[in-house]
Design a protein around this motif. Structure first.
Motif, mmCIF file in Angstrom:
data_model
loop_
_atom_site.group_PDB
_atom_site.id
_atom_site.type_symbol
_atom_site.label_atom_id
_atom_site.label_comp_id
_atom_site.label_asym_id
_atom_site.label_seq_id
_atom_site.Cartn_x
_atom_site.Cartn_y
_atom_site.Cartn_z
ATOM 1 N N TYR A 34 11.745 8.384 1.136
ATOM 2 C CA TYR A 34 10.972 7.494 0.536
ATOM 3 C C TYR A 34 11.499 6.649 -0.276
ATOM 4 C CZ TYR A 34 7.590 12.309 0.548
ATOM 5 O OH TYR A 34 6.679 12.681 0.465
ATOM 6 N N ASN A 35 12.922 6.324 -0.323
ATOM 7 C CA ASN A 35 13.510 5.284 -0.370
ATOM 8 C C ASN A 35 13.530 4.617 1.136
ATOM 9 O OD1 ASN A 35 15.156 3.130 -1.104
ATOM 10 N ND2 ASN A 35 16.592 3.947 -0.247
ATOM 11 N N VAL A 36 13.273 4.599 2.356
ATOM 12 C CA VAL A 36 12.853 4.156 3.607
ATOM 13 C C VAL A 36 11.730 3.680 3.309
ATOM 14 C CG1 VAL A 36 12.746 4.272 5.998
ATOM 15 C CG2 VAL A 36 14.383 5.788 4.906
ATOM 16 N N VAL A 37 10.636 4.575 2.998
ATOM 17 C CA VAL A 37 8.979 4.336 3.119
ATOM 18 C C VAL A 37 8.539 3.490 1.739
ATOM 19 C CG1 VAL A 37 6.472 4.916 1.706
ATOM 20 C CG2 VAL A 37 8.637 6.350 3.607
ATOM 21 N N GLY A 38 9.751 3.435 0.682
ATOM 22 C CA GLY A 38 9.760 1.432 0.126
ATOM 23 C C GLY A 38 9.537 1.841 -1.518
ATOM 24 N N PHE A 39 9.941 2.853 -2.212
ATOM 25 C CA PHE A 39 9.935 3.371 -3.565
ATOM 26 C C PHE A 39 10.717 4.782 -3.344
ATOM 27 C CE2 PHE A 39 7.557 4.576 -7.257
ATOM 28 C CZ PHE A 39 8.003 3.282 -8.083
ATOM 29 N N ALA A 69 8.451 1.364 10.322
ATOM 30 C CA ALA A 69 7.953 2.183 9.593
ATOM 31 C C ALA A 69 8.205 3.877 9.866
ATOM 32 C CB ALA A 69 6.619 2.538 9.124
ATOM 33 N N TYR A 70 9.555 4.180 9.364
ATOM 34 C CA TYR A 70 10.107 6.077 9.758
ATOM 35 C C TYR A 70 8.419 6.711 8.826
ATOM 36 C CZ TYR A 70 12.850 9.706 8.850
ATOM 37 O OH TYR A 70 13.614 11.589 9.248
ATOM 38 N N GLN A 71 7.814 6.587 8.187
ATOM 39 C CA GLN A 71 7.264 7.767 8.156
ATOM 40 C C GLN A 71 5.625 7.561 9.242
ATOM 41 O OE1 GLN A 71 7.653 4.658 6.340
ATOM 42 N NE2 GLN A 71 5.793 3.882 6.182
ATOM 43 N N SER A 72 5.777 6.477 9.975
ATOM 44 C CA SER A 72 4.554 6.646 11.034
ATOM 45 C C SER A 72 5.359 6.639 12.371
ATOM 46 C CB SER A 72 3.898 5.186 10.694
ATOM 47 O OG SER A 72 2.945 5.841 11.752
ATOM 48 N N TYR A 73 4.688 5.628 13.540
ATOM 49 C CA TYR A 73 5.564 6.385 14.679
ATOM 50 C C TYR A 73 6.693 5.397 14.830
ATOM 51 C CZ TYR A 73 0.389 4.908 15.788
ATOM 52 O OH TYR A 73 -1.257 5.266 15.564
ATOM 53 N N PRO A 106 0.457 -0.917 0.170
ATOM 54 C CA PRO A 106 0.145 -0.283 -0.014
ATOM 55 C C PRO A 106 0.996 1.137 -0.193
ATOM 56 C CG PRO A 106 -0.121 -0.814 2.184
ATOM 57 C CD PRO A 106 0.677 -2.387 0.971
ATOM 58 N N ARG A 107 2.525 1.021 0.492
ATOM 59 C CA ARG A 107 3.311 2.589 0.660
ATOM 60 C C ARG A 107 3.334 2.591 -0.840
ATOM 61 N NH1 ARG A 107 3.340 -0.445 4.724
ATOM 62 N NH2 ARG A 107 4.350 -2.160 3.857
ATOM 63 N N ARG A 108 3.917 1.900 -1.717
ATOM 64 C CA ARG A 108 3.717 2.200 -3.036
ATOM 65 C C ARG A 108 2.983 2.443 -3.705
ATOM 66 N NH1 ARG A 108 7.780 -3.326 -2.786
ATOM 67 N NH2 ARG A 108 9.481 -2.697 -1.757
ATOM 68 N N LYS A 109 2.034 1.882 -3.864
ATOM 69 C CA LYS A 109 0.783 2.410 -4.340
ATOM 70 C C LYS A 109 0.605 3.765 -3.727
ATOM 71 C CE LYS A 109 -3.685 1.721 -5.474
ATOM 72 N NZ LYS A 109 -4.480 2.626 -5.196
ATOM 73 N N GLU A 110 0.382 4.173 -2.734
ATOM 74 C CA GLU A 110 0.256 5.575 -2.402
ATOM 75 C C GLU A 110 0.820 7.028 -3.106
ATOM 76 O OE1 GLU A 110 0.460 7.568 0.905
ATOM 77 O OE2 GLU A 110 0.335 5.786 1.956
ATOM 78 N N LEU A 111 2.612 5.996 -2.666
ATOM 79 C CA LEU A 111 3.742 7.155 -3.452
ATOM 80 C C LEU A 111 3.279 7.048 -5.358
ATOM 81 C CD1 LEU A 111 6.940 6.613 -1.012
ATOM 82 C CD2 LEU A 111 5.173 8.689 -0.681
ATOM 83 N N LEU A 112 2.673 5.848 -5.511
ATOM 84 C CA LEU A 112 3.090 5.705 -7.360
ATOM 85 C C LEU A 112 1.428 6.069 -7.694
ATOM 86 C CD1 LEU A 112 4.805 4.888 -9.689
ATOM 87 C CD2 LEU A 112 2.686 2.638 -9.406
ATOM 88 N N ASP A 113 0.696 6.758 -7.196
ATOM 89 C CA ASP A 113 -0.355 7.670 -6.751
ATOM 90 C C ASP A 113 -0.210 9.196 -6.864
ATOM 91 O OD1 ASP A 113 -1.716 5.555 -6.801
ATOM 92 O OD2 ASP A 113 -3.041 5.778 -4.715
#
Length: 218
Positions: free
Chosen positions: A195-200, A178-182, A25-32
């Protein structure tokens, strides 16, 4: 806020069947965010490569990305009325000792992983593979790239460790965080692409598309 409208991206979405070979879902969110027309077809690859066979974590992660993209490409290449662009990606975390850390097997595994990262730096590697096929030239192009980012943890106290694992967030995250969260509450420094750390790695991905366009592939 208006959407991001880039002529190159519009053209790719119009002229290619674009497929993200990942259910993340993280890659999808970023690609969106790129406003690219695409579909999601997760790879069936078991991700069971022997890590000991690879000279480096970078070699390992790009091999995973390539196999993911190839598996999906082979499934859909004869089912499309347009040329195909398949996007494969894989992310791993590498501890300061050199251990490749993927998703934890259990909450206990996540806790042990986080303890091992506490107060130290780790490296996040994402491999991206683009496969383009079905063009008039009949050629299949495989484009690969690797992005790396250094992440430094603060000392992780027991209360935070237990509370973080209890959220369930580490369950499906490479390196159990997940750096982008807690995890933002105990990560004190990052060097490289967030964003590389997020996964994409978004900027690297766009650069790949732009380079392929300039070479006449896209």
């Amino acid at each position: 806020m208006n959407p991001l409208v880039v002529p190159l991206i519009e053209s790719i979405g119009r002229n290619f069947r674009v497929v993200l070979a990942s259910g993340s879902p993280r890659r999808k969110e970023l690609l969106d965010r790129l406003n690219l027309s695409y579909e999601v077809i997760p790879s069936n690859f078991a991700e069971d490569l022997d890590k000991s066979k690879f000279a480096s974590a970078a070699d390992y992660v790009i091999s995973n990305a390539v196999i993911k993209a190839q598996e999906v490409y082979q499934r859909i290449k004869d089912q499309s009325d347009k040329p195909v662009l398949v996007i494969g990606a894989d992310t791993v975390v590498v501890s300061s000792s050199g251990a490749i850390l993927e998703k934890p097997a259990s909450p206990e595994d996540a806790a042990e992983t986080l303890k091992s990262l506490s107060g130290k730096s780790n490296m996040v590697y994402t491999g991206v593979c683009l496969i383009i096929g079905g063009t008039e030239a009949g050629k299949v192009t495989i484009e690969k790239a690797i992005e790396s980012t250094e992440v430094t943890f603060d000392e992780l106290d027991d209360d935070m460790l237990e509370a973080y694992v209890a959220t369930g967030e580490p369950t499906d995250k490479a390196g159990s965080y997940a750096y982008q969260s807690y995890a933002c509450f105990f990560i004190k420094e990052i060097k490289g692409d967030f964003y590389n750390v997020v996964g994409f790695p978004c900027a690297r991905f766009y650069q790949m598309l732009r380079d392929l366009h300039q070479r006449g592939v896209l």
